[in-house]
Design a protein around this motif. Structure first.
Motif, PDB file in Angstrom:
ATOM      1  N   SER A 277       0.717  -1.120   0.027  1.00 29.20           N
ATOM      2  CA  SER A 277      -0.095  -0.018  -0.093  1.00 29.20           C
ATOM      3  C   SER A 277       0.825   1.218   0.209  1.00 29.20           C
ATOM      4  N   ASP A 278       2.013   1.260   0.763  1.00 27.09           N
ATOM      5  CA  ASP A 278       2.672   2.662   0.938  1.00 27.09           C
ATOM      6  C   ASP A 278       4.283   1.970   1.412  1.00 27.09           C
ATOM      7  N   PHE A 279       5.244   2.707   1.163  1.00 28.47           N
ATOM      8  CA  PHE A 279       6.421   2.543   1.580  1.00 28.47           C
ATOM      9  C   PHE A 279       7.437   3.832   1.671  1.00 28.47           C
ATOM     10  N   GLN A 280       8.335   3.956   2.660  1.00 28.33           N
ATOM     11  CA  GLN A 280       9.028   5.158   2.639  1.00 28.33           C
ATOM     12  C   GLN A 280      10.326   4.898   1.902  1.00 28.33           C
ATOM     13  N   VAL A 281      10.461   5.744   0.773  1.00 19.79           N
ATOM     14  CA  VAL A 281      11.542   5.480  -0.328  1.00 19.79           C
ATOM     15  C   VAL A 281      12.822   5.673   0.578  1.00 19.79           C
ATOM     16  N   ILE A 282      13.738   4.634   0.413  1.00 20.31           N
ATOM     17  CA  ILE A 282      15.113   4.828   0.709  1.00 20.31           C
ATOM     18  C   ILE A 282      15.879   5.494  -0.122  1.00 20.31           C
ATOM     19  N   SER A 283      16.753   6.555   0.462  1.00 23.74           N
ATOM     20  CA  SER A 283      17.585   7.357  -0.246  1.00 23.74           C
ATOM     21  C   SER A 283      18.958   6.715  -0.137  1.00 23.74           C
ATOM     22  N   PHE A 284      19.515   6.179  -1.394  1.00 24.29           N
ATOM     23  CA  PHE A 284      20.616   5.998  -1.729  1.00 24.29           C
ATOM     24  C   PHE A 284      21.799   6.970  -1.770  1.00 24.29           C
ATOM     25  N   ALA A 285      21.489   8.079  -1.955  1.00 18.82           N
ATOM     26  CA  ALA A 285      22.392   9.164  -2.439  1.00 18.82           C
ATOM     27  C   ALA A 285      23.281   9.414  -1.320  1.00 18.82           C
ATOM     28  N   ALA A 286      24.567   9.723  -2.049  1.00 16.47           N
ATOM     29  CA  ALA A 286      25.794   9.741  -1.082  1.00 16.47           C
ATOM     30  C   ALA A 286      25.613  10.909   0.050  1.00 16.47           C
ATOM     31  N   ASN A 287      24.625  12.130  -0.208  1.00 16.32           N
ATOM     32  CA  ASN A 287      24.525  13.041   0.949  1.00 16.32           C
ATOM     33  C   ASN A 287      22.893  12.839   1.343  1.00 16.32           C
ATOM     34  N   GLY A 288      22.258  11.636   1.000  1.00 12.69           N
ATOM     35  CA  GLY A 288      20.952  11.566   1.618  1.00 12.69           C
ATOM     36  C   GLY A 288      20.922  11.095   2.833  1.00 12.69           C
ATOM     37  N   THR A 289      19.813  11.202   3.930  1.00 12.62           N
ATOM     38  CA  THR A 289      19.590  10.723   5.045  1.00 12.62           C
ATOM     39  C   THR A 289      18.369   9.891   5.238  1.00 12.62           C
ATOM     40  N   ASN A 290      18.113   9.139   6.014  1.00 14.08           N
ATOM     41  CA  ASN A 290      16.876   8.168   5.808  1.00 14.08           C
ATOM     42  C   ASN A 290      16.606   8.273   7.672  1.00 14.08           C
ATOM     43  N   THR A 291      15.196   8.259   7.904  1.00  7.25           N
ATOM     44  CA  THR A 291      14.866   7.856   9.554  1.00  7.25           C
ATOM     45  C   THR A 291      14.359   6.383   9.499  1.00  7.25           C
ATOM     46  N   ILE A 292      13.812   6.085   8.589  1.00  8.02           N
ATOM     47  CA  ILE A 292      13.080   4.622   8.687  1.00  8.02           C
ATOM     48  C   ILE A 292      13.133   3.831   7.591  1.00  8.02           C
ATOM     49  N   ASP A 293      13.272   2.555   7.603  1.00  9.57           N
ATOM     50  CA  ASP A 293      13.160   1.602   6.437  1.00  9.57           C
ATOM     51  C   ASP A 293      11.674   0.942   6.715  1.00  9.57           C
ATOM     52  N   ALA A 294      10.771   1.492   6.240  1.00 12.00           N
ATOM     53  CA  ALA A 294       9.444   0.820   6.596  1.00 12.00           C
ATOM     54  C   ALA A 294       8.532   0.904   5.437  1.00 12.00           C
ATOM     55  N   ALA A 295       7.533  -0.075   5.652  1.00  7.91           N
ATOM     56  CA  ALA A 295       6.238  -0.121   4.408  1.00  7.91           C
ATOM     57  C   ALA A 295       5.112  -0.669   5.140  1.00  7.91           C
ATOM     58  N   ILE A 296       3.945  -0.666   4.441  1.00  7.96           N
ATOM     59  CA  ILE A 296       2.606  -1.135   4.884  1.00  7.96           C
ATOM     60  C   ILE A 296       2.030  -1.940   3.848  1.00  7.96           C
ATOM     61  N   ALA A 297       1.373  -2.897   4.052  1.00  7.46           N
ATOM     62  CA  ALA A 297       0.520  -3.815   2.857  1.00  7.46           C
ATOM     63  C   ALA A 297      -0.766  -3.880   3.410  1.00  7.46           C
ATOM     64  N   LEU A 298      -1.734  -3.633   2.713  1.00  7.11           N
ATOM     65  CA  LEU A 298      -2.982  -3.836   3.272  1.00  7.11           C
ATOM     66  C   LEU A 298      -3.711  -5.190   3.176  1.00  7.11           C
ATOM     67  N   SER A 299      -4.251  -5.651   4.317  1.00 10.48           N
ATOM     68  CA  SER A 299      -4.635  -6.967   4.646  1.00 10.48           C
ATOM     69  C   SER A 299      -6.053  -6.970   5.082  1.00 10.48           C
ATOM     70  N   THR A 300      -6.501  -7.860   5.753  1.00  8.64           N
ATOM     71  CA  THR A 300      -7.872  -8.117   6.479  1.00  8.64           C
ATOM     72  C   THR A 300      -7.647  -8.736   7.755  1.00  8.64           C
ATOM     73  N   THR A 301      -8.534  -8.675   8.574  1.00  7.44           N
ATOM     74  CA  THR A 301      -8.499  -9.284  10.084  1.00  7.44           C
ATOM     75  C   THR A 301      -8.616 -10.811   9.888  1.00  7.44           C
ATOM     76  N   SER A 302      -9.300 -11.338   8.867  1.00  4.92           N
ATOM     77  CA  SER A 302      -9.481 -12.741   8.931  1.00  4.92           C
ATOM     78  C   SER A 302      -8.231 -13.441   8.644  1.00  4.92           C
ATOM     79  N   VAL A 303      -7.077 -12.807   7.872  1.00  2.00           N
ATOM     80  CA  VAL A 303      -5.845 -13.509   7.422  1.00  2.00           C
ATOM     81  C   VAL A 303      -4.408 -13.103   8.340  1.00  2.00           C
ATOM     82  N   LEU A 304      -4.851 -12.046   8.887  1.00  2.00           N
ATOM     83  CA  LEU A 304      -3.633 -11.149   9.724  1.00  2.00           C
ATOM     84  C   LEU A 304      -4.280 -10.901  11.157  1.00  2.00           C
ATOM     85  N   ASP A 305      -3.256 -11.753  12.194  1.00  4.06           N
ATOM     86  CA  ASP A 305      -3.715 -11.323  13.422  1.00  4.06           C
ATOM     87  C   ASP A 305      -2.986 -10.328  14.123  1.00  4.06           C
ATOM     88  N   ASN A 306      -3.266  -9.991  15.245  1.00 10.73           N
ATOM     89  CA  ASN A 306      -2.340  -8.892  15.971  1.00 10.73           C
ATOM     90  C   ASN A 306      -1.783  -9.130  17.327  1.00 10.73           C
TER      91      ASN A 306
END
Length: 819
Positions: free
Chosen positions: A194-223
């Motif tokens: 569904s969405d992901f934070q783009v990772i910057s691989f540039a020499a002068n780039g900075t990142n704070t998170i390596d993260a993404a989310i994927a849409l699912s349902t409660t019937s197949v995904l537990d919490n």
């Protein structure tokens, strides 16, 4: 950490260079002291002022990193509470390291290279937190948590490099549970990216998170994690957020916090946060032992001990190691000595979601408009426009009306632009693009902000730093192509590579000249009609070396464009001019496959002057039985012009030669410039001599007499009473002249009545004659007749003595009707 897949390099290998950002750390914790990771730092303990240690680190880091085996530095707290400096080593036994620098104690930690490993797991529905998951293009990682947005939709939370293939995926791609490494296929799809934070691989780039989310349902995904060996369900409220704004109230309070996680590979483990505000360089691709793709992360958390995580644990949710189970971090990298994790508050804020656990926040209307991304070029050029994009998403559950998005260059204190958005329904997003023309060089901080007043101000803006370079016109001679040597008198193509190494397009002509500085002559001049930024071209110059001196020639390529960097406007190369080669080659050899012992074998050798120098003096060709010796024959070639070919015959007397296979070599004895083609070989088998053969047969007797009728012609029809003229050709096809007379007769039918006769008075060998035999048809029956011509001489081959022809006899009335 996801499991690496071998594809020419090891994916997920992580090299960490850690530096602590300048800050004063204070930490307190309400964790109990009975954690398996050890006691937390006491609440009242004061973290010392680290500014002096940071200054020492900055002064000495470059020199320390030059020491083989030192891969990083960090600022830490010594066991006695004093600030200290930490050296990170890729192996034990590194020598020559300081124990004290400018009054700051120095300690060491062997980390090695941080790697991602593998360990398969199973499919389960609903899939618990901590189970295997992955994008089809990766191996396997961990389901970190089930998260929920303001509209009630649920998602898998994990890393970008697990769900989005390190930026290589597209929104809408499937996610498999278990991950592909663990056997997951399309039949095991559990969610959609569904969405992901783009990772910057540039020499002068900075990142704070390596993260993404994927849409699912409660019937197949537990919490919750597995009930048998997990920590159960996490809290929906993150650690240390008393004011409820979704961010840690005091990031430094995480230092010393006891934590736990449940991951795909190591399952439930316990540890302690031993570093905050860390800057790390993560290696995402390794070729051999060399890192080929890195990304820098800031504001990260360090967790020990080393066994806290292992390969395949990437994406695991890290929570407090107490009954509260408050989310703290998202695991994404590590090795045998340390684990690295993103702050969970920054992760959740980026996607506008909350952990779907126990003690959720009270439901109700939520107006929340978030700036989710701000991106632009890795570098910009002063005075030149660059595109900057801002993404805004309605992460609340209320539709919003018109609002503005502004972009500011806070370095220059100017507003780049403002754009109005007509409204955004809950869950929707939009992207706007600004044209930014920086007026000054250096690092520029761009700040994007949405202006709607909503229920969560912490995600209303986002910033990025972009380096602005001065405009540079720089056309460079970057290299040459061509041979390293050339034979005198030959022409050779020399390529000159020209590139636009600056950041300004060159629209005008660029004149490039190639000179032979050794001879003081210009080889040629060519013109390039403009060159765009980053473009390159190769100009090919033809250099004719007729009359050139032997030896090395320095060729100098220059361009005449006045640019900002004269240092690369000129480049040299050396090409050696060599003398014309003297080269006599043995190009062929023939001879009998076998020869009886004692007989003479005739070996024919083809010799060619493949060089460029006439050979005017005689030279020998030796034939040896075996390589070089013994020599069994020699011939002399009186000379050979360049390009000419000759053949010589060498006789090999096999008397006394061993009865076996022999390899004979023809060898040119002329010293030339290429010995590789001076010899050629042939295999000849020497056999035992046989008994004398039978005497030759007597010569055949001379051929006999043979006169043949070789042709006959005549009319197809004849009228009764007329005379038919039949022409017969007779030839002496034998081997004896015929000196006597013989008759040729014409009969009506085979052996029928004779109707005409001609006499031939002799016929020499090979000679042919024609005779006309007249057939008077008066009184002949009106019908078809076959006439046979026969020669009456008795000869050696009667089969060719007769030949026939068909003639039709017709009446006169019939002929008149036809007329």
């Amino acid at each position: 950490m996801r499991v690496p897949r071998v594809r020419g390099f090891i994916r997920g290998a992580i090299v960490v260079l850690i530096a602590v950002a300048p800050a004063v750390w204070y930490a307190c914790s309400d964790s109990g002291s009975n954690s398996p990771a050890g006691p937390a730092i006491p609440v009242a303990r004061l973290i010392p002022d680290l500014r002096l240690a940071i200054a020492v680190q900055r002064r000495h880091t470059d020199a320390l990193l030059e020491i083989p085996g030192v891969i990083g530095t960090a600022v830490t707290v010594q066991p006695d509470g004093r600030p200290g400096m930490l050296l990170l080593l890729d192996r034990p036994g590194v020598t020559g390291l300081p124990l004290m620098l400018d009054g700051i104690p120095v300690t060491q930690r062997v980390t090695g290279m941080l790697m991602a490993f593998s360990d398969p797991t199973q499919r389960q529905r609903p899939a618990p937190m901590g189970f295997s998951v992955g994008h089809p293009a990766i191996t396997a990682g961990t389901i970190g948590a089930r998260v929920r947005d303001a509209l009630g939709r649920v998602y898998i939370l994990s890393n970008n490099h697990v769900l989005a293939n390190s930026n290589g995926a597209n929104l809408g791609d499937p996610e498999y549970q278990p991950g592909p490494f663990d056997g997951g296929t399309a039949a095991d799809q559990i969610a959609t990216l569904s969405d992901f934070q783009v990772i910057s691989f540039a020499a002068n780039g900075t990142n704070t998170i390596d993260a993404a989310i994927a849409l699912s349902t409660t019937s197949v995904l537990d919490n919750a994690t597995p009930a048998d060996d997990g920590y159960s369900m996490p809290n929906s409220t993150i650690f240390g957020d008393a004011n409820g704004d979704g961010l840690f109230d005091d990031r430094n309070a995480l230092l010393g916090l006891n934590v736990q996680k449940y991951g795909r590979t190591t399952k439930l483990t316990h540890g302690q946060i031993t570093g905050v505000n860390a800057t790390v360089t993560i290696c995402y691709a390794v070729s051999g032992f060399t890192c080929t793709k890195t990304a820098r992360y800031v504001d990260q958390l360090l967790i020990t001990p080393g066994g806290f995580s292992n390969g395949g644990d990437s994406g695991s949710l890290i929570v407090t190691d107490d009954a509260n189970l408050n989310p703290v971090a998202l695991l994404f990298a590590g090795n045998a000595s340390v684990t690295i994790a993103n702050r969970i508050d920054l992760v959740l804020q980026r996607f506008g979601v909350v952990i779907d656990g126990f003690a959720p926040p009270p439901p109700g209307p939520l107006t929340d408009l978030a700036v989710t991304s701000l991106s632009g070029p890795s570098t910009a050029v002063q005075g030149s426009p660059s595109s900057v994009t801002v993404s805004v998403k309605n992460v609340g559950n209320q539709d919003v009306s018109t609002f503005d998005v502004t972009l500011q260059d806070t370095t220059e204190h100017v507003t780049v632009g403002t754009q109005s958005i007509a409204g955004l329904v809950a869950g929707a997003s939009t992207t706007v693009t600004f044209s930014w023309t920086p007026g000054a060089t250096g690092d520029h901080n761009l700040l994007a902000r949405q202006t709607l007043s909503d229920d969560r101000a912490t995600n209303d803006q986002r910033s990025v730093t972009i380096t602005v370079d001065p405009p540079v016109t720089d056309v460079a001679i970057t290299g040459f192509t061509g041979p390293g040597s050339v034979i005198v008198g030959h022409s050779v193509n020399v390529g000159v590579n020209v590139a636009n190494a600056g950041n300004q397009n060159v629209a005008g002509d660029i004149t490039v000249t190639l000179q032979d500085s050794t001879a003081g002559v210009t080889i040629g001049t060519q013109t390039i009609h403009g060159l765009a930024v980053g473009a390159n071209t190769t100009l090919v110059f033809s250099w004719n070396t007729t009359g050139a001196a032997l030896g090395g020639h320095k060729l100098v390529a220059t361009h005449a464009l006045a640019d900002d960097n004269a240092a690369n406007n000129r480049r040299t190369t050396v090409i050696s001019v060599t003398p014309k080669p003297l080269d006599i080659a043995m190009t062929g050899i023939t001879g009998p496959r076998s020869v009886a012992q004692g007989d003479t074998a005739h070996v024919v050798v083809t010799v060619q002057n493949v060089g460029e120098v006439d050979v005017t003096a005689p030279f020998n060709i030796e034939l040896s039985d075996g390589w070089a010796t013994p020599v069994v024959g020699v011939v002399t070639v009186p000379g050979l012009a360049a390009g000419a070919t000759t053949t010589v015959e060498i006789l090999w007397n096999t008397a006394g030669a061993a009865i076996t296979g022999h390899i004979l070599f023809a060898n040119s004895k002329l010293a030339d410039d290429n010995s590789a083609n001076n010899s050629v070989g042939i295999s000849i088998n020497v056999t035992a001599p046989g008994p004398p053969g039978p005497p030759p047969p007597p010569p055949p007797p001379p051929p006999g007499t043979d006169v043949a009728i070789i042709g006959i012609t005549g009319p197809a029809r004849v009228t009764q009473g007329d005379t038919a003229h039949i022409v017969v050709t007779v030839k002496n096809v034998g081997g004896q002249d015929v000196t006597g007379n013989f008759d040729v007769v014409l009969a009506d039918g085979f052996n029928g009545p004779i109707v005409a006769t001609q006499t031939i008075t002799g016929l020499a060998v090979g000679v042919s004659v024609t005779r006309t035999l007249n057939w008077n048809t008066a009184g002949v029956e009106i019908t078809g007749h076959t006439l046979f011509a026969t020669q009456r001489l008795a000869d050696s081959d009667p089969s060719n003595n007769t030949v026939g022809i068909a003639v039709i006899e017709r009446g006169r009335l019939e002929r008149q009707r036809q007329l």
